[in-house]
Design a protein around this motif. Structure first.
Motif, mmCIF file in Angstrom:
data_model
loop_
_atom_site.group_PDB
_atom_site.id
_atom_site.type_symbol
_atom_site.label_atom_id
_atom_site.label_comp_id
_atom_site.label_asym_id
_atom_site.label_seq_id
_atom_site.Cartn_x
_atom_site.Cartn_y
_atom_site.Cartn_z
ATOM 1 N N ALA A 104 16.409 -2.317 -15.539
ATOM 2 C CA ALA A 104 15.556 -1.720 -14.510
ATOM 3 C C ALA A 104 16.424 -1.475 -13.283
ATOM 4 O O ALA A 104 17.246 -2.322 -12.921
ATOM 5 C CB ALA A 104 14.392 -2.638 -14.169
ATOM 6 N N THR A 126 13.086 5.987 -18.486
ATOM 7 C CA THR A 126 11.686 6.230 -18.139
ATOM 8 C C THR A 126 11.444 5.930 -16.662
ATOM 9 O O THR A 126 11.896 4.905 -16.150
ATOM 10 C CB THR A 126 10.751 5.341 -18.982
ATOM 11 N N LEU A 128 8.979 4.619 -13.931
ATOM 12 C CA LEU A 128 7.813 3.748 -13.922
ATOM 13 C C LEU A 128 6.971 3.884 -12.658
ATOM 14 O O LEU A 128 5.742 3.889 -12.723
ATOM 15 C CB LEU A 128 8.227 2.279 -14.086
ATOM 16 N N ALA A 202 4.786 -3.520 -12.216
ATOM 17 C CA ALA A 202 4.687 -2.454 -13.209
ATOM 18 C C ALA A 202 4.705 -3.069 -14.602
ATOM 19 O O ALA A 202 5.492 -3.984 -14.876
ATOM 20 C CB ALA A 202 5.839 -1.470 -13.053
ATOM 21 N N LEU A 204 5.506 -2.594 -18.499
ATOM 22 C CA LEU A 204 6.394 -1.735 -19.276
ATOM 23 C C LEU A 204 5.600 -0.923 -20.297
ATOM 24 O O LEU A 204 5.772 0.286 -20.409
ATOM 25 C CB LEU A 204 7.459 -2.587 -19.974
ATOM 26 N N GLN A 207 2.840 1.590 -18.712
ATOM 27 C CA GLN A 207 3.359 2.025 -17.414
ATOM 28 C C GLN A 207 2.305 1.947 -16.299
ATOM 29 O O GLN A 207 2.279 2.781 -15.400
ATOM 30 C CB GLN A 207 3.915 3.448 -17.523
ATOM 31 N N VAL A 209 0.746 0.376 -12.873
ATOM 32 C CA VAL A 209 1.320 -0.185 -11.645
ATOM 33 C C VAL A 209 0.193 -0.699 -10.764
ATOM 34 O O VAL A 209 -0.818 -0.013 -10.569
ATOM 35 C CB VAL A 209 2.150 0.866 -10.881
#
Length: 683
Positions: A104, A126, A128, A202, A204, A207, A209
């Protein structure tokens, strides 16, 4: 004035470059200012949990703007590196997932910037969540990305608008906060954006948040507990957080958002990190009631406490020097941390249950970011005397350099040797250490100009780590002198305290005594061709010294204070003078003392041609002080020029501005140094 920006701008130096160096310089092979754009350096370092890979950020200088980071990943066994992210958008702050399958980081994916995840091979990249920052002055921020122990969630820090944001950015702009200026190096906006930092989470998978914390506070420096139940963070939630500065440690439940305060002390804590078993939290902190927002006279030390905040103990007390953020050994029995020591920054390991520290990296130079694998393998960034920061790997007792980013630009470039020496202070109270960068081309009988470069702080240090500006001067045939005057770090708390109540006093005499000692010991120094410069507090002392002596033929103060009184009411950290003098300027007769110690008061005594440099949007040492001194020099008939760098805060960060600063400095010194030495030649 006393920031890492200023300090990094004046650290230094070199390797032996004698003999053939004179011929090399004649051929023009020494470092030139334009070479800066070809340099790269290692910043952040993060080793995978299993120790097989290292992700590291490389700072690049090949654009006109500020240096920018991009992420690379190295196979620890083969030393082969691949670029994880391109330089099209800055990327940094990489953190490994607990299983080592993901990274990350701050970056860009699919045209969106913010929190990014990717596999170590670059697949699965990706976006996020967006991550917003703030320009509010928040010193000593630690980790802003933290994985949950099961790898399913990522906590991160991002900013949201505060209650003052709309009014302070309107037309007219209305200010209500005491802390209304931005942070030191921001340089793009004149005022605090009033945005507040909060913790977000967030997920994974899916996705999703969510915002975990709210309110008018700033939360940062996050660490997720090994059992997943708690996130520890730093915050200053006192009613006077704008005026005074001290972080305490707090804990928040990721499940419920419930917050509890772990420490309730008036000093400051930074960089909390959980022990592997989750029973303890290590952090660095201070003990004094007044800790300045920008610089602190008190050395930070490493502390340990139980997870509930009880049994706080200062285990770093056994090391009487300034310490960096701690990291736990994999077995939880010791802590690793950096230590400033006589100009260098070493890495040490200290048993948690008591004992003496063990030096892990003690070579001359500066350890930066470092990271440990579960096996105990160590990766770290290290700035040696002959190169900018490179990546080093250590397994067992041996360490090997893993990158050589600047091989091409340094190839065939002779560098100036650095030597250190000591002398006794003017009041016979201290032994002062100084470092001298020798000129390239030094030969028997040759004479060379000397540039005195004064470090910022005052609670900072100079040492043997490579500095580009110094080496360009050395390639030009000039020596550079750095004096770790009283008040400097790396020499114990008593020495750092020695400047208390005495700004522009005996620490300035330390610099002059260092110049005299250098001239006596190094007969090749041409005392008729000397200049003085410095950034931040170094700029302040440069201004001051030219009001006290005429031994310098030219001066280049950068981002320095000239008027201690007006400065106090313009800077973003108004508690600085209180910390340095023990009271506020309006109390007792301190205002009179501050004026007596202000260079502006004595401007009529100046005869030294002065090239003033300052960032146009410096909230740390506001440019008004430079403007005052510029006009004052004009009034008294001293030759002066004023160089104002747009988009700069405290210090000079844009690559083209750094190059310009070096070129202007060389031209200024060349203009005012006598063409030939008037000194007696060496027999």
């Amino acid at each position: 004035m006393r920031t890492w920006i200023a300090r990094s701008a004046i650290a230094f130096v070199g390797i032996v470059a004698l003999g053939a160096a004179g011929q090399a310089r004649a051929q023009g092979t020494g470092l030139q200012s334009r070479d800066l754009s070809r340099f790269r350096s290692v910043a952040e370092v993060a080793m995978s949990p299993d120790g097989t890979h290292i992700v590291y950020a490389v700072m690049n200088d090949d654009r006109p703007g500020r240096p920018y980071p991009e992420l690379w990943i190295m196979d620890a066994a083969t030393r082969a590196s691949t670029r994880l992210t391109t330089g099209e958008a800055p990327s940094s702050g990489a953190v490994w997932s607990p299983d080592g399958q993901w990274l990350a980081y701050h970056g860009t994916a699919g045209g969106q910037s913010g929190l990014i995840v990717a596999h170590p091979d670059g697949t699965g990249t990706t976006f996020l969540a967006p991550i917003e920052g703030t320009n509010s002055p928040l010193p000593g921020q630690g980790a802003d990305i933290a994985w949950s122990p099961d790898g399913a969630q990522i906590a991160f820090v991002s900013a949201t608008p505060g209650p003052e944001t709309e009014a302070a950015s309107g037309d007219p702009m209305v200010f209500t906060r005491y802390l209304w200026r931005p942070t030191a190096g921001e340089g793009l906006k004149a005022f605090n954006d009033n945005r507040r930092l909060h913790i977000f989470i967030a997920t994974l998978a899916g996705q999703a948040v969510r915002q975990l914390t709210t309110g008018d506070y700033y939360e940062h420096s996050i660490a997720w507990s090994p059992d997943g139940s708690t996130i520890v963070f730093c915050s200053d939630r006192s009613p006077y957080a704008d005026q005074f500065f001290h972080y305490n440690l707090y804990a928040v439940s990721p499940a419920t958002g419930a917050i509890r305060q772990l420490t309730t002390i008036e000093s400051t804590q930074y960089d909390p990190v959980w022990s592997p078993d989750g029973k303890s939290i290590a952090f660095r902190g201070t003990t004094r009631g007044l800790t300045d927002r920008e610089t602190t006279m008190e050395d930070t030390h490493v502390w340990v406490m139980d997870a509930d905040g009880s049994r706080r103990r200062e285990i770093g007390r056994v090391v009487d020097d300034r310490q960096g953020a701690p990291a736990w050994a994999p077995d939880g029995k010791s802590l690793y941390f950096t230590v400033q020591d006589r100009g260098s920054v070493h890495l040490e390991r200290l048993p948690v249950d008591g004992g003496r520290p063990e030096a892990v990296v003690e070579e001359a130079g500066s350890v930066g970011s470092f990271s440990l694998a579960k096996s105990g393998a160590l990766a770290y960034a290290f700035t040696s005397p002959h190169d900018m920061a490179e990546l080093f790997l250590r397994t067992g007792a041996s360490a090997k350099q893993a990158t050589d980013l600047n091989a091409d630009v340094l190839k065939g470039k002779p560098l100036g040797e650095v030597t250190s020496f000591e002398f006794v202070s003017n009041d016979n109270q201290y032994t002062i250490e100084a470092f001298l960068v020798h000129p390239v081309g030094l030969t028997p009988g040759s004479k060379h100009p000397l540039v005195v470069n004064i470090h910022g702080g005052p609670h900072g240090q100079n040492g043997p780590a490579f500095n580009f500006r110094d080496q360009v001067f050395a390639a030009h045939g000039w020596a550079v002198l750095h004096v770790n005057y009283r008040g400097s770090t790396g020499y114990g708390q008593q020495f750092a305290d020695a400047v208390f109540g005495d700004q522009n006093g005996n620490e300035a005499q330390d610099v002059l005594y260092g110049v005299s000692a250098a001239i006596r010991r190094y007969l090749w120094i041409d005392s008729t061709r000397m200049g003085v410069e410095g950034v931040s507090y170094g700029g302040q002392l440069s201004y001051w010294l030219i009001t006290q002596t005429r031994e310098f033929k030219a001066a280049i103060p950068i981002a320095g204070i000239t008027n201690l009184i007006s400065y106090n009411y313009l800077t973003y950290y108004n508690q600085y003078e209180q910390m340095e003098f023990g009271k506020l300027p309006h109390q007792d007769d301190l205002m009179d003392t501050m004026w007596k110690r202000s260079a502006l008061k004595y401007v009529a005594q100046v005869a030294t041609p002065t090239l003033i440099m300052h960032g146009a949007n410096d909230p740390d040492v506001p440019i008004a002080g430079a403007e005052q001194f510029y006009i004052a020099l004009k009034d008294v008939g001293v030759e002066t020029e004023f160089v104002m760098y747009p988009r700069e805060g405290h210090g000079i960060r844009e690559v083209k501005h750094q190059i310009d600063s070096i070129d202007r400095a060389i031209a200024w010194y060349e203009k005012h140094f006598p063409a030939k030495s008037a000194a007696v030649p060496i027999p």
